[in-house]
Motif scaffolding. Structure first.
Motif, PDB file in Angstrom:
ATOM      1  N   THR A 180       1.617 -47.801  11.876  1.00 36.78           N
ATOM      2  CA  THR A 180       0.866 -47.812  10.609  1.00 36.78           C
ATOM      3  C   THR A 180      -0.113 -46.644  10.500  1.00 36.78           C
ATOM      4  O   THR A 180      -0.465 -46.245   9.394  1.00 36.78           O
ATOM      5  CB  THR A 180       0.088 -49.131  10.418  1.00 36.78           C
ATOM      6  OG1 THR A 180      -0.679 -49.359  11.597  1.00 36.78           O
ATOM      7  CG2 THR A 180       1.026 -50.286  10.165  1.00 36.78           C
ATOM      8  N   ASP A 181      -0.537 -46.093  11.627  1.00 33.89           N
ATOM      9  CA  ASP A 181      -1.446 -44.935  11.529  1.00 33.89           C
ATOM     10  C   ASP A 181      -0.666 -43.614  11.484  1.00 33.89           C
ATOM     11  O   ASP A 181      -1.250 -42.545  11.557  1.00 33.89           O
ATOM     12  CB  ASP A 181      -2.446 -44.930  12.687  1.00 33.89           C
ATOM     13  CG  ASP A 181      -1.755 -44.865  14.038  1.00 33.89           C
ATOM     14  OD1 ASP A 181      -0.513 -45.009  14.086  1.00 33.89           O
ATOM     15  OD2 ASP A 181      -2.451 -44.666  15.054  1.00 33.89           O
ATOM     16  N   GLU A 182       0.643 -43.705  11.372  1.00 34.05           N
ATOM     17  CA  GLU A 182       1.464 -42.482  11.319  1.00 34.05           C
ATOM     18  C   GLU A 182       1.958 -42.162   9.913  1.00 34.05           C
ATOM     19  O   GLU A 182       2.722 -41.221   9.726  1.00 34.05           O
ATOM     20  CB  GLU A 182       2.655 -42.609  12.276  1.00 34.05           C
ATOM     21  CG  GLU A 182       2.205 -42.571  13.740  1.00 34.05           C
ATOM     22  CD  GLU A 182       3.338 -42.855  14.717  1.00 34.05           C
ATOM     23  OE1 GLU A 182       3.138 -42.616  15.916  1.00 34.05           O
ATOM     24  OE2 GLU A 182       4.419 -43.326  14.284  1.00 34.05           O
ATOM     25  N   TYR A 183       1.555 -42.957   8.943  1.00 33.52           N
ATOM     26  CA  TYR A 183       1.917 -42.638   7.557  1.00 33.52           C
ATOM     27  C   TYR A 183       0.853 -43.201   6.622  1.00 33.52           C
ATOM     28  O   TYR A 183       0.111 -44.108   6.989  1.00 33.52           O
ATOM     29  CB  TYR A 183       3.299 -43.188   7.208  1.00 33.52           C
ATOM     30  CG  TYR A 183       3.367 -44.691   7.166  1.00 33.52           C
ATOM     31  CD1 TYR A 183       3.157 -45.391   5.979  1.00 33.52           C
ATOM     32  CD2 TYR A 183       3.605 -45.425   8.324  1.00 33.52           C
ATOM     33  CE1 TYR A 183       3.182 -46.767   5.949  1.00 33.52           C
ATOM     34  CE2 TYR A 183       3.636 -46.806   8.301  1.00 33.52           C
ATOM     35  CZ  TYR A 183       3.424 -47.470   7.116  1.00 33.52           C
ATOM     36  OH  TYR A 183       3.444 -48.845   7.086  1.00 33.52           O
ATOM     37  N   GLN A 184       0.789 -42.635   5.433  1.00 30.62           N
ATOM     38  CA  GLN A 184      -0.130 -43.112   4.399  1.00 30.62           C
ATOM     39  C   GLN A 184       0.657 -43.317   3.112  1.00 30.62           C
ATOM     40  O   GLN A 184       1.202 -42.352   2.557  1.00 30.62           O
ATOM     41  CB  GLN A 184      -1.225 -42.074   4.148  1.00 30.62           C
ATOM     42  CG  GLN A 184      -2.286 -42.035   5.220  1.00 30.62           C
ATOM     43  CD  GLN A 184      -3.676 -41.945   4.614  1.00 30.62           C
ATOM     44  OE1 GLN A 184      -3.890 -41.208   3.661  1.00 30.62           O
ATOM     45  NE2 GLN A 184      -4.616 -42.705   5.145  1.00 30.62           N
ATOM     46  N   SER A 185       0.702 -44.556   2.660  1.00 31.83           N
ATOM     47  CA  SER A 185       1.428 -44.833   1.418  1.00 31.83           C
ATOM     48  C   SER A 185       0.743 -44.152   0.241  1.00 31.83           C
ATOM     49  O   SER A 185      -0.478 -44.107   0.152  1.00 31.83           O
ATOM     50  CB  SER A 185       1.468 -46.343   1.146  1.00 31.83           C
ATOM     51  OG  SER A 185       2.037 -46.997   2.239  1.00 31.83           O
ATOM     52  N   GLN A 186       1.560 -43.602  -0.635  1.00 31.98           N
ATOM     53  CA  GLN A 186       1.067 -43.012  -1.882  1.00 31.98           C
ATOM     54  C   GLN A 186       1.732 -43.799  -3.002  1.00 31.98           C
ATOM     55  O   GLN A 186       2.801 -43.440  -3.477  1.00 31.98           O
ATOM     56  CB  GLN A 186       1.456 -41.532  -1.969  1.00 31.98           C
ATOM     57  CG  GLN A 186       1.091 -40.699  -0.750  1.00 31.98           C
ATOM     58  CD  GLN A 186      -0.401 -40.419  -0.682  1.00 31.98           C
ATOM     59  OE1 GLN A 186      -1.041 -40.156  -1.697  1.00 31.98           O
ATOM     60  NE2 GLN A 186      -0.968 -40.496   0.515  1.00 31.98           N
ATOM     61  N   GLY A 187       1.098 -44.888  -3.392  1.00 31.21           N
ATOM     62  CA  GLY A 187       1.759 -45.796  -4.304  1.00 31.21           C
ATOM     63  C   GLY A 187       2.809 -46.600  -3.543  1.00 31.21           C
ATOM     64  O   GLY A 187       2.879 -46.557  -2.304  1.00 31.21           O
ATOM     65  N   ALA A 188       3.639 -47.314  -4.277  1.00 30.79           N
ATOM     66  CA  ALA A 188       4.547 -48.283  -3.656  1.00 30.79           C
ATOM     67  C   ALA A 188       5.747 -47.638  -2.979  1.00 30.79           C
ATOM     68  O   ALA A 188       6.316 -48.189  -2.039  1.00 30.79           O
ATOM     69  CB  ALA A 188       5.030 -49.267  -4.714  1.00 30.79           C
ATOM     70  N   TYR A 189       6.144 -46.430  -3.433  1.00 32.03           N
ATOM     71  CA  TYR A 189       7.442 -45.898  -3.005  1.00 32.03           C
ATOM     72  C   TYR A 189       7.395 -44.486  -2.425  1.00 32.03           C
ATOM     73  O   TYR A 189       8.413 -43.807  -2.361  1.00 32.03           O
ATOM     74  CB  TYR A 189       8.439 -45.966  -4.181  1.00 32.03           C
ATOM     75  CG  TYR A 189       8.585 -47.362  -4.719  1.00 32.03           C
ATOM     76  CD1 TYR A 189       9.081 -48.373  -3.891  1.00 32.03           C
ATOM     77  CD2 TYR A 189       8.197 -47.689  -6.012  1.00 32.03           C
ATOM     78  CE1 TYR A 189       9.196 -49.678  -4.362  1.00 32.03           C
ATOM     79  CE2 TYR A 189       8.311 -48.993  -6.481  1.00 32.03           C
ATOM     80  CZ  TYR A 189       8.811 -49.981  -5.651  1.00 32.03           C
ATOM     81  OH  TYR A 189       8.918 -51.267  -6.107  1.00 32.03           O
TER      82      TYR A 189
END
Lengths: 598, 598
Positions: A27-36
């Motif tokens: 989870t600390d290896e990506y950052q969601s930008q909106g849902a998709y």
């Protein structure tokens, strides 16, 4: 059939957090930008670095018509086909299922430029049931990477003109006393860093900047300048070739933007703007995770065109994908003389990761167009007659496909021809084409791709043939070594690569070659800028021409990207809008939804 | 004390999902963009529309020095002070706690332009312990809204030049036959839509576009053009003044970009590009939710400058915030003659929501600068001597503060003076200032703001005084009605607003006024573009000048934004970079963290 954007809107997508988790990303290896959408952190690479490296499949094409032959749709279809196929056989095969994740396939695609989206070609998300989704986000700003490239690029331009202005306004000595900085003494006639914009805007190709009202100098000093499209920016090439943020910073600092009055190179580091440019691109270096309509995880990163730049998505995205997935499908722009050549000679030499297989996309219409029997003109509709069966034209145009198969094999890479099937294509012509390919002595196989209409199910046979070809023992060989001379490298691409009989450098290009060599910039790759509509530099020359010359009118140093850019023939680094641009179809409807994007 | 970016980095932030939930937003009413940013959907407005409307506090200032006097830091400090203060008294007060959410305060701030970030002024996130966080995201791309404005604007530019090119190349009749579209017959010398870029780049102020190599016309037809900074784009004004996506679409379609050979206006609708421009700005219309260092929810939306545009954040953001919070703190750029004037005459007349209280930020240094006793020059450091106590200078400069208090009251808005305290400020001078203000007959009170050093705790007294002033019964009155003539409206702002003795329109401006009136564009507001360094149009004229003229050199029609833009004096719509720009300090460190941003 529904339009691309309609199909995209009604297809249920998986939340990007789920996609990321299934890939095994922490989870600390990506950052969601909106849902998709999600930005993937480069920290992930440190953790997965020691995992086994998966296969890399590069999708290329025969010489295309100006409309394109569906390379992205085929790449997406193949990725979806592979995912279906591998899921079915996951207990049977050897190194598959060796990783703790559901996905054994990923795709790596370039971010589309808004120039073509608003211009002639439209979006570049694939099409039909083989798209990267949500397609409207991919085709417009996405996560802002191209904007970041544009902003960082033009910051350097502003820095150059401001420095010239203040040094000349104050005089070099007064400037040095007042600012306690060394005067750079830039020769305003030797600024080689143009400005960029992500639009097709021919009026900006050649401009005069720094003009003033009569008797004033407040706007700086007049000089000739111009805008390229952002896809042609050296920063775009750097973004695709860097392998870390530190590497990005160093490459940006090496960019030569101008020469001083004694002809010494001036870099962004000299202007003290390299740090700010890197800061501006700090988020852009993270690939954006999306998905295909069938949920295959897809990394979108960088967007250099293959005609006026090096035409491949990023090394960082490939590095992440080949560690997370058994098969990574990527694409090199236009025909194999364009993006694929650069995938081998520029990208693979920088990344040390060679393609394991090439997929050559062919359409019946483009094969027949390559016969030379039709009157095709850029900017005009393709003649209807080309859609009717014509065995003679097919056989004549096949020479072009044969050339591209030979070309791919030349690098030691096995090939699969993918026939991107159109509704009007006849079975007879398809059978004829299959026979022609199967009769070749090359390392090649052939399969239909019906991904547009059928999604991954339309590319199962293609996927299976790609898996087989990927088992070929690797013997990759680029056309040149970086240690060769500039002249040798240009000849290697033109003569060995294109099959030309000669290379002719203009006086200007010869002088530049001499200068770059003297200044120690000769150990770089070469990046050809030429028309994609022919293997030669003449867009009207179809099929598999022989006995042609490659005229090089100008060289450009891209010391940060690591190549010397060779402008061949009359190729232009800023497209123009046609009479009826694609933007005329775009709007929002009463519900606020986008219409007219394809 | 730590630097701004260091403070920001070590302060623990609340996940933006938590902030959104505490505000009472439903999960389908916002989309997180990473951990600390979220785009707020305009659908939320439909649900909360009927909730009671909270108080709107506009932070303005006295006439500032070129460094700015801390309007954003004071706005953030005030929002934090209000949050602390209201939380303490939540059981005592009347209409507070009337809403089902934890936050009774929000801030609405403009998105900073990268021009000043890389130029002189640096970032615009506030400072010290009163910042919007993460400040590096706010100060750079944020969620890409300014890039979207820039892209949409320049798409129209490309559309204009492409249309001129194709119509002239083919001839009007041939163009119409071939494209089945009406020729627009644009007069290339009457294109009024310049291009924009989000940089300080003086070399782009005046340019020639469409230049060609000898004997060629492939790059279009040569004409004079120029770039403004994106903050001055009419699209930026439209973004801040629109109240829905449908309104955005309609306003964009009304933009007049050029005139034809018979002097009829040509709009983006005529070019069939208004839809694509709206599509390009579709995400930009959603405000970005962030937080202050003390967790006060903050909406960031639009970024027009107050000197060369209308200088206030968006109506949409205010509409959302005043429904979600009891108090909304926003700011209008520069002094009350600039952003605040436009907040009242342009924004409030468009939104029907008047300010309930104005906070006038004053610093001792700016008060003394307004005495006229110091040698201050734009682009040069402020003299050290201004920091030493000087009662005479303070009294002389107080005239400027008095002017701004009168000015705010003139609109029927009660005022609170906030002394933004600097470390070197003496208590004697502060006491003297408080006495001067308290002796005034105006509707005004005064408090210290020590938000930079102390955060919200440094603005508790300020918050309490703002709460008191917000109870003043409303009797807001703008300076003019939209139905007045253009001349009347210009005079209202210059004579009633600035206190000038006359307005002089150049021959060009007079001719434009006549034309706009004849073409039915006279029922629009007026937006003055002038220096922010004086109440007059002469930046050197300090204090509270009288008997001055307001020279208007040019008018510009912004039919989409809904105002006529008046260029006063020698104001420029594209800044330049100084000798030592702020970008020279920016870089990434060994850990990949940004350094040098403030």
């Amino acid at each position: 059939m529904l339009s691309d954007i309609e199909i995209c809107r009604i297809t249920p997508l998986t939340p990007i957090d789920t996609i990321a988790t299934q890939l095994g990303l922490h989870t600390d290896e990506y950052q969601s930008q909106g849902a998709y959408k999600a930005k993937v952190s480069l920290n992930s690479l440190k953790r997965i670095h020691s995992q086994p490296t998966g296969k890399l499949v590069v999708v290329t094409a025969i010489t295309p018509t100006p409309l394109g032959e569906g390379k992205t749709v085929t790449a997406v279809a193949l990725a979806q086909g592979l995912a279906l196929s591998l899921a079915k056989n996951s207990s049977a095969t050897h190194h598959l299922a060796s990783k703790n994740n559901k996905h054994s396939v990923m795709a790596c695609i370039r971010q589309p430029s808004m120039g073509p989206v608003f211009g002639v070609k439209g979006g570049a998300a694939g099409g039909g049931y083989s798209q990267v989704a949500p397609m409207e986000e991919l085709n417009l700003h996405l996560t802002g990477d191209i904007h970041a490239v544009t902003a960082a690029h033009n910051l350097a331009s502003a820095a150059i003109d401001a420095r010239i202005y203040h040094e000349q306004r104050l005089g070099y000595e007064h400037f040095e006393q007042r600012t306690e900085m060394k005067a750079l003494r830039i020769d305003a006639s030797k600024v080689v860093w143009k400005r960029v914009i992500d639009h097709n805007d021919r009026a900006l190709r050649m401009i005069t900047v720094g003009k003033n009202e009569a008797d004033k100098t407040i706007n700086g000093f007049e000089r000739e300048d111009g805008f390229d499209i952002s896809a042609a920016s050296e920063l775009m090439a750097i973004l695709s070739l860097a392998d870390s943020l530190a590497d990005l910073r160093q490459r940006i600092g090496r960019i030569v933007v101008a020469y001083d009055i004694e002809n010494n190179p001036i870099t962004t580091e000299d202007l003290q703007v390299a740090g700010a440019m890197t800061v501006t691109m700090k988020n852009a270096i993270e690939p954006t995770l999306m998905q295909t309509l069938e949920g295959v995880p897809t990394l979108i990163h960088a967007g250099p065109f293959a005609n006026i730049a090096h035409g491949n998505s990023s090394i960082i995205a490939d590095n992440i994908a080949t560690k997370l997935a058994d098969y990574t499908v990527t694409e090199g722009g236009f025909g194999s003389d364009m993006g694929f050549e650069k995938a081998c000679n520029i990208k693979a030499q920088a990344s040390n990761k060679a393609p394991d297989c090439a997929v050559i996309v062919a359409t019946l219409r483009a094969l027949k167009a390559n016969s030379g029997l039709y009157d095709l003109r850029p900017g005009q509709a393709i003649p209807e007659s080309i859609l009717a069966p014509n065995s003679e034209a097919l056989v004549a145009g096949f020479e072009n496909l044969k050339w591209h198969i030979d070309n791919v094999n030349k690098y030691g890479v096995p090939a699969v021809v993918a026939i991107n099937r159109f509704p009007q294509d006849t079975q007879e012509e398809i059978d004829q084409l299959i026979q022609l390919v199967e009769a070749l002595p090359n390392n090649v196989s052939i399969a239909l791709s019906e991904g547009f209409v059928k999604g991954g199910k339309g590319a199962l046979e293609l996927a299976q043939k790609v898996v087989v070809q990927c088992q070929t023992p690797p013997h990759f060989q680029p056309l040149y070594s970086l240690n060769d001379s500039i002249e040798h490298k240009l000849q290697a691409v033109a003569l060995k690569g294109y099959g030309a009989s000669s290379v002719t450098l203009s006086a200007k290009a010869q002088q530049q070659m001499l200068q770059f060599t003297q200044q120690g910039f000769d150990k770089l790759a070469v990046c050809m800028a030429k028309t994609p509509l022919s293997i030669t530099t003449d867009g009207g020359s179809k099929g598999a021409p022989q006995d042609f010359d490659v005229p090089i009118r100008e060289l450009k140093l891209c010391a940060g990207a690591g190549f010397i850019y060779a402008l061949c023939g009359n190729v232009m680094t800023m497209p123009g809008l046609p009479e009826k641009p694609a933007f005329m179809n775009l709007d929002i409807d009463k519900n606020g939804e986008i219409v007219g994007l394809s």
